[in-house]
Write an enzyme that holds these catalytic residues in place. Structure first.
Site, PDB file in Angstrom:
ATOM      1  N   ARG A 140      14.308 -51.019  -4.825  1.00 61.78           N
ATOM      2  CA  ARG A 140      14.895 -50.774  -3.426  1.00 61.78           C
ATOM      3  C   ARG A 140      16.113 -51.389  -4.156  1.00 61.78           C
ATOM      4  O   ARG A 140      17.369 -50.323  -3.809  1.00 61.78           O
ATOM      5  CB  ARG A 140      14.885 -51.327  -2.289  1.00 61.78           C
ATOM      6  CG  ARG A 140      13.827 -50.562  -1.552  1.00 61.78           C
ATOM      7  CD  ARG A 140      12.091 -50.596  -1.605  1.00 61.78           C
ATOM      8  NE  ARG A 140      11.567 -49.833  -0.702  1.00 61.78           N
ATOM      9  CZ  ARG A 140      10.480 -50.534  -0.024  1.00 61.78           C
ATOM     10  NH1 ARG A 140      10.185 -51.761  -0.768  1.00 61.78           N
ATOM     11  NH2 ARG A 140       9.489 -50.169   0.562  1.00 61.78           N
ATOM     12  N   ASP A 169       9.945 -46.967  -5.879  1.00 57.07           N
ATOM     13  CA  ASP A 169       9.236 -46.550  -4.351  1.00 57.07           C
ATOM     14  C   ASP A 169      10.268 -45.004  -3.744  1.00 57.07           C
ATOM     15  O   ASP A 169      10.774 -44.340  -4.746  1.00 57.07           O
ATOM     16  CB  ASP A 169      10.039 -47.997  -3.961  1.00 57.07           C
ATOM     17  CG  ASP A 169       9.359 -48.109  -2.046  1.00 57.07           C
ATOM     18  OD1 ASP A 169       9.218 -47.348  -1.453  1.00 57.07           O
ATOM     19  OD2 ASP A 169       8.133 -49.209  -2.325  1.00 57.07           O
ATOM     20  N   HIS A 240       5.033 -44.310  -0.814  1.00 59.88           N
ATOM     21  CA  HIS A 240       6.660 -44.907  -1.263  1.00 59.88           C
ATOM     22  C   HIS A 240       6.931 -44.043  -2.525  1.00 59.88           C
ATOM     23  O   HIS A 240       6.804 -44.162  -3.929  1.00 59.88           O
ATOM     24  CB  HIS A 240       6.364 -46.009  -1.928  1.00 59.88           C
ATOM     25  CG  HIS A 240       5.709 -46.862  -0.490  1.00 59.88           C
ATOM     26  ND1 HIS A 240       6.943 -47.383   0.397  1.00 59.88           N
ATOM     27  CD2 HIS A 240       4.453 -47.851   0.369  1.00 59.88           C
ATOM     28  CE1 HIS A 240       6.609 -48.375   1.639  1.00 59.88           C
ATOM     29  NE2 HIS A 240       5.258 -48.238   1.437  1.00 59.88           N
ATOM     30  N   ASP A 306       0.048 -48.803   0.163  1.00 62.98           N
ATOM     31  CA  ASP A 306      -0.289 -49.453   0.747  1.00 62.98           C
ATOM     32  C   ASP A 306       0.904 -48.374   1.829  1.00 62.98           C
ATOM     33  O   ASP A 306       1.199 -47.538   1.066  1.00 62.98           O
ATOM     34  CB  ASP A 306       0.512 -50.529   0.931  1.00 62.98           C
ATOM     35  CG  ASP A 306       1.999 -50.688   0.825  1.00 62.98           C
ATOM     36  OD1 ASP A 306       2.241 -49.669  -0.492  1.00 62.98           O
ATOM     37  OD2 ASP A 306       3.454 -50.632   0.547  1.00 62.98           O
ATOM     38  N   GLU A 307       0.955 -48.355   2.631  1.00 59.80           N
ATOM     39  CA  GLU A 307       2.309 -47.171   3.722  1.00 59.80           C
ATOM     40  C   GLU A 307       1.812 -46.228   3.764  1.00 59.80           C
ATOM     41  O   GLU A 307       3.153 -45.840   2.792  1.00 59.80           O
ATOM     42  CB  GLU A 307       3.005 -48.159   3.763  1.00 59.80           C
ATOM     43  CG  GLU A 307       3.111 -50.137   4.547  1.00 59.80           C
ATOM     44  CD  GLU A 307       4.478 -50.100   4.538  1.00 59.80           C
ATOM     45  OE1 GLU A 307       4.989 -51.259   5.179  1.00 59.80           O
ATOM     46  OE2 GLU A 307       5.607 -49.979   3.059  1.00 59.80           O
ATOM     47  N   TRP A 373      -1.793 -58.412   1.803  1.00 57.62           N
ATOM     48  CA  TRP A 373      -0.317 -59.108   2.464  1.00 57.62           C
ATOM     49  C   TRP A 373      -0.779 -58.823   4.083  1.00 57.62           C
ATOM     50  O   TRP A 373       1.061 -59.385   4.507  1.00 57.62           O
ATOM     51  CB  TRP A 373       0.669 -57.749   1.759  1.00 57.62           C
ATOM     52  CG  TRP A 373       0.377 -56.559   2.468  1.00 57.62           C
ATOM     53  CD1 TRP A 373      -0.453 -55.699   2.232  1.00 57.62           C
ATOM     54  CD2 TRP A 373       1.277 -55.217   3.895  1.00 57.62           C
ATOM     55  NE1 TRP A 373      -0.001 -54.043   3.134  1.00 57.62           N
ATOM     56  CE2 TRP A 373       0.809 -54.282   3.796  1.00 57.62           C
ATOM     57  CE3 TRP A 373       1.751 -56.290   3.825  1.00 57.62           C
ATOM     58  CZ2 TRP A 373       1.600 -53.488   4.503  1.00 57.62           C
ATOM     59  CZ3 TRP A 373       3.334 -55.246   5.623  1.00 57.62           C
ATOM     60  CH2 TRP A 373       2.536 -53.980   5.095  1.00 57.62           C
ATOM     61  N   TYR A 398       6.445 -63.958   2.703  1.00 59.58           N
ATOM     62  CA  TYR A 398       7.210 -63.222   2.692  1.00 59.58           C
ATOM     63  C   TYR A 398       9.098 -62.982   2.028  1.00 59.58           C
ATOM     64  O   TYR A 398       9.173 -64.101   3.564  1.00 59.58           O
ATOM     65  CB  TYR A 398       7.297 -61.623   3.367  1.00 59.58           C
ATOM     66  CG  TYR A 398       5.923 -60.477   3.237  1.00 59.58           C
ATOM     67  CD1 TYR A 398       5.099 -61.173   2.420  1.00 59.58           C
ATOM     68  CD2 TYR A 398       5.990 -59.706   3.274  1.00 59.58           C
ATOM     69  CE1 TYR A 398       4.208 -60.215   2.222  1.00 59.58           C
ATOM     70  CE2 TYR A 398       5.734 -58.101   2.995  1.00 59.58           C
ATOM     71  CZ  TYR A 398       4.655 -58.578   2.739  1.00 59.58           C
ATOM     72  OH  TYR A 398       3.635 -57.373   2.024  1.00 59.58           O
ATOM     73  N   ASP A 400      11.173 -62.463   1.640  1.00 63.41           N
ATOM     74  CA  ASP A 400      13.221 -61.731   2.496  1.00 63.41           C
ATOM     75  C   ASP A 400      12.960 -61.918   4.097  1.00 63.41           C
ATOM     76  O   ASP A 400      14.150 -61.531   4.236  1.00 63.41           O
ATOM     77  CB  ASP A 400      12.673 -60.294   2.493  1.00 63.41           C
ATOM     78  CG  ASP A 400      11.068 -59.877   2.709  1.00 63.41           C
ATOM     79  OD1 ASP A 400      11.006 -60.375   1.860  1.00 63.41           O
ATOM     80  OD2 ASP A 400      11.575 -58.956   3.154  1.00 63.41           O
ATOM     81  N   TRP A 449      10.875 -58.883  -0.814  1.00 67.82           N
ATOM     82  CA  TRP A 449      11.262 -57.317  -1.085  1.00 67.82           C
ATOM     83  C   TRP A 449      12.879 -57.280  -1.435  1.00 67.82           C
ATOM     84  O   TRP A 449      13.289 -57.588  -0.063  1.00 67.82           O
ATOM     85  CB  TRP A 449      10.886 -56.136   0.067  1.00 67.82           C
ATOM     86  CG  TRP A 449       9.482 -57.057   0.176  1.00 67.82           C
ATOM     87  CD1 TRP A 449       8.155 -57.775   0.190  1.00 67.82           C
ATOM     88  CD2 TRP A 449       8.530 -55.444  -1.068  1.00 67.82           C
ATOM     89  NE1 TRP A 449       7.475 -57.351   0.060  1.00 67.82           N
ATOM     90  CE2 TRP A 449       6.949 -56.259  -0.718  1.00 67.82           C
ATOM     91  CE3 TRP A 449       8.845 -54.636  -1.930  1.00 67.82           C
ATOM     92  CZ2 TRP A 449       5.893 -55.289  -1.499  1.00 67.82           C
ATOM     93  CZ3 TRP A 449       7.181 -54.564  -2.996  1.00 67.82           C
ATOM     94  CH2 TRP A 449       6.481 -54.621  -2.151  1.00 67.82           C
ATOM     95  N   THR A 450      13.708 -56.270  -1.617  1.00 73.34           N
ATOM     96  CA  THR A 450      15.284 -56.106  -1.591  1.00 73.34           C
ATOM     97  C   THR A 450      15.777 -55.009  -0.825  1.00 73.34           C
ATOM     98  O   THR A 450      17.363 -54.455  -0.671  1.00 73.34           O
ATOM     99  CB  THR A 450      15.609 -55.337  -3.301  1.00 73.34           C
ATOM    100  OG1 THR A 450      15.144 -54.856  -3.548  1.00 73.34           O
ATOM    101  CG2 THR A 450      14.609 -57.277  -4.146  1.00 73.34           C
ATOM    102  N   GLU A 451      15.147 -54.369  -0.271  1.00 77.45           N
ATOM    103  CA  GLU A 451      16.324 -53.766   1.001  1.00 77.45           C
ATOM    104  C   GLU A 451      17.545 -53.813   1.032  1.00 77.45           C
ATOM    105  O   GLU A 451      18.432 -53.672   1.761  1.00 77.45           O
ATOM    106  CB  GLU A 451      15.201 -53.012   2.590  1.00 77.45           C
ATOM    107  CG  GLU A 451      14.302 -52.399   2.281  1.00 77.45           C
ATOM    108  CD  GLU A 451      12.890 -53.045   1.922  1.00 77.45           C
ATOM    109  OE1 GLU A 451      12.923 -54.262   1.538  1.00 77.45           O
ATOM    110  OE2 GLU A 451      11.896 -52.710   2.073  1.00 77.45           O
TER     111      GLU A 451
END
Length: 534
Positions: A140, A169, A240, A306-307, A373, A398, A400, A449-451
Site C-alpha cells: 500500500r 496488492d 488483491h 483473503d477478501e 486474522w 492489528y 494499524d 497495514w499501511t493504507e
C-alpha cells in the site's frame, strides 16, 4: 532488570566493568554473533571487543539447550553466552545489550571516557513460540530497502524472528520479476493515493511507488538471516491483484471486465478485480513464484487468499466453465481450487503454503497453514482439523488500529488497541488451551497495514510501543491475560522507552501523540465499541 521481553529466570547480585581489554572468544558457529556485537555494541560503547581469550565474552553453542534457548552468566571474570544454536547465542547477546543500558542502542559513544558496567547476572531463557512475527505491508505504501533493514534490527532487538513482507496488492507490486518486467514498470506505480480512509475527500496527488530488485531482496534476506529472522514473502492471489492485472490485462476476467483499462488502484478497500481461473494465470504465477523461491529460502510462502469477491466469477462464462470442468460446487470452491493448486505446487518444491483464514472456505488445502486474522475462529477450526496456525486476530494485534480513543490519534482506524490491550493478548484461545490441537499454534504475528501509514514516522508510531508488548506475549511464559503484571510491565517500559529513543524510533508516548505525530483533518475509520472476540 528492566528486560523486555521478560526472561523466564533471572537473578542479579552486583556489577562488573567492561574495558578496552574485554575480548570476544567466539566458539565455532558463533562468529556472526561476534561480528554483530562488534558492529553494534562495539560501535555504541567504543570498546574494540577484539577476538581473544581471557577477561572477556565467551560465545558458545550448548546442544543441551533447546535451539533458541540461552543461558547468560556474567560473573567477575567472564560474560558467558551459551545458546542451543547460534540463534540462542544471538538472543543472549540481545539481552546483554539491554543490560548495558539505553546508550548501548546508539550508533556511537556519547562520551569517550564512559565506564561501562553490566550486572553480575544469571539469565536462563527460551521462547514460548517458534513463530514470533511482524507483517509489514509494503504494497500500500512502499518502504524503501533501508527502512526494511532498520525494521529487521528492531525485530531482533525484541527477539522477534519472522518478518512477513506483504509484497503485492491492488495498490502496488513491490518485487522485481525478471520474466514479467511490466509488474514493476507498470504495477509498482500509482498516479495518486487516497489520504486517510477511503471515505475521505482528500487525495495525495503525488505519484507513489517503488519496488525491490532481486539484489535488494537478497540483501534483505541475508541481513535477516544474520539476525536469525526468517523473511516470509506474500504474493497475493486470487484477490488483491489489480496491480498485476493493470500490468498484464490477460490475468483478469476479460470476458466480463475491460481489464485493459485498469490501472494500479489509488484507493483502499476490497477490490472487485480478481484473477481469472485460467491455465494462463496458473502458469504466470508459477513463473512468478519460481523467482520468489529462488530469492527467499523461507520454508513458508504466503499466497494471501483473503477478501476475494466472487462477483466477476459468477458473471464470467470462462469461470463458470472452469467450475463445471473441475466438478466444483461453486465460486467458494473455485477459490479453494486456486489455493489447492499452489499448495501442491509449493509442496512439490519443499515449501509450505500459508494463507489468510479465508482459505478455509471451500475446503482447506492439505498442507496449508492458516493465518487467523478475522478473530480466533478460523485458527481454532484449522488447528482442530490438524493444520498449523499463526494467530494474528484483527481485534487484538492489528497495529494499524488506533491506540486510544478521542480526536488526537492520527488517522484513527479500527478498534482501540492500547498498549495494555496488546500486553494481554493470548495466542492460544481457551478453546484450544490444554488440548493436543494447541500444538498446532506455531505462534503469533502482529500485522501493520499501511493504507494510512505512508512514512517511516507513521509506521513507527503505530508499531511502538505496542510491538514491545506483543514481543513479550510471544516470547515470555506469561500467566493468563487477566493475571499479567501490567504495572510491572509499565515500569519496565520506562527503561525501554529510553532504548527506543536511542534507536531513533518515533514511538507513541504514554501520554498521547506529540504535536508532529497528529494528522488533523485526515479522516479515519473508527469503530465504536469493544472489539468482538470471535
Amino acid at each position: 532488570m528492566d528486560l523486555i521481553p521478560a526472561p523466564h529466570h533471572v537473578r542479579s547480585t552486583g556489577h562488573r566493568a567492561l574495558g578496552a581489554d574485554t575480548r570476544i572468544d567466539a566458539h565455532p558457529g558463533t562468529e556472526d554473533v561476534a561480528r554483530w556485537l562488534r558492529t553494534t555494541v562495539g560501535a555504541a560503547t567504543g570498546l574494540p571487543l577484539a577476538p581473544g581469550k581471557g577477561n572477556g565474552i565467551v560465545l558458545r553453542v550448548d546442544p543441551s539447550l533447546a535451539p533458541e534457548a540461552y543461558r547468560l552468566v556474567i560473573d567477575d571474570d567472564t560474560v558467558d553466552m551459551a545458546g542451543g544454536s547460534p540463534a540462542g547465542v544471538f538472543w543472549a547477546a540481545q539481552t546483554f545489550r539491554q543490560l548495558l543500558g539505553p546508550d548501548a542502542f546508539r550508533r556511537a559513544p556519547l562520551r569517550p571516557d564512559r565506564q561501562w558496567t553490566v550486572p553480575l547476572t544469571v539469565v536462563e531463557d527460551a521462547p514460548r513460540f517458534a513463530w514470533r512475527g511482524l507483517l509489514l505491508d509494503v504494497a500500500r505504501h512502499f518502504m524503501p530497502k533501508d527502512g526494511v533493514l532498520r525494521y529487521l534490527d528492531l525485530l531482533a532487538a525484541h527477539k522477534l524472528n519472522v518478518l512477513h513482507l506483504h509484497l503485492t496488492d491492488d495498490q502496488g507490486w513491490r518485487i522485481e520479476i525478471e520474466r514479467y518486467p511490466k509488474l514493476t514498470e507498470v504495477g509498482a506505480w500509482r498516479a495518486r493515493s487516497k489520504l486517510g480512509h477511503r471515505a475521505s475527500p482528500l487525495w495525495d496527488e503525488r505519484p507513489h511507488g517503488g519496488y525491490y530488485t532481486h539484489d535488494d531482496i537478497r540483501e534483505i534476506v541475508a541481513y535477516a538471516a544474520e539476525r536469525h529472522i526468517t523473511v516470509v514473502p506474500e504474493i497475493d492471489l486470487p484477490g488483491h491483484s489489480q496491480a498485476a492485472i493493470a500490468a498484464y490485462p490477460e490475468l483478469g476476467n476479460a470476458d466480463v471486465v475491460d481489464t485493459a483499462s485498469l490501472t494500479v488502484w489509488d484507493t483502499w478497500g476490497i477490490n472487485p478485480n480478481v484473477l481469472a481461473p485460467t491455465d494462463t494465470v496458473l502458469a504466470f504465477y508459477e513463473n512468478v513464484l519460481t523467482e520468489v523461491l529462488a530469492l527467499f529460502p523461507s520454508p513458508f510462502v504466503h499466497i494471501g487468499g483473503d477478501e476475494c469477491p466472487k462477483d466477476q466469477w459468477k458473471a464470467s462464462p470462462a469461470a463458470q466453465a472452469r467450475i463445471a470442468a473441475e466438478g466444483l460446487a461453486g465460486e467458494d470452491e473455485l477459490q479453494s481450487w486456486f489455493i489447492r493448486h499452489f499448495d501442491r505446487w509449493l509442496a512439490a518444491r519443499g515449501r509450505r503454503l500459508v494463507g489468510w483464514d479465508e482459505i478455509l472456505e471451500g475446503g482447506l488445502a492439505e498442507g496449508a497453514t492458516v493465518s487467523s486474522w478475522r478473530g480466533y475462529a478460523g485458527g481454532i477450526a484449522a488447528a482442530a482439523a490438524g493444520h498449523d496456525v499463526i494467530m494474528c486476530p484483527e481485534q487484538q494485534v492489528y497495529l494499524d488500529h488506533r491506540q486510544a480513543d478521542g480526536p488526537g490519534e492520527p488517522v484513527p482506524i479500527g478498534y482501540v488497541r492500547t498498549l495494555e490491550d496488546v500486553y494481554r493478548f493470548e495466542p492460544v484461545p481457551p478453546q484450544l488451551a490444554g488440548t493436543p490441537a494447541a500444538a498446532h499454534v506455531l505462534g503469533a504475528q502482529a500485522n501493520l497495514w499501511t493504507e494510512v501509514t505512508e512514512t517511516q514516522q507513521r509506521v513507527d508510531y503505530q508499531a511502538f510501543p505496542r510491538l514491545a508488548a506483543f514481543a513479550e506475549t510471544v516470547w515470555s511464559a506469561l500467566p493468563a491475560p487477566a493475571e499479567r503484571d501490567w504495572a510491572g510491565f509499565e515500569r519496565r517500559m520506562t527503561a525501554h522507552y529510553a532504548r527506543l529513543g536511542a534507536l531513533g524510533v518515533d514511538y507513541r508516548p504514554p501520554g498521547g501523540p506529540r504535536p508532529w505525530q497528529r494528522r488533523p483533518g485526515v479522516l479515519g475509520r473508527p469503530i465504536e465499541g469493544p472489539p468482538p472476540i470471535v
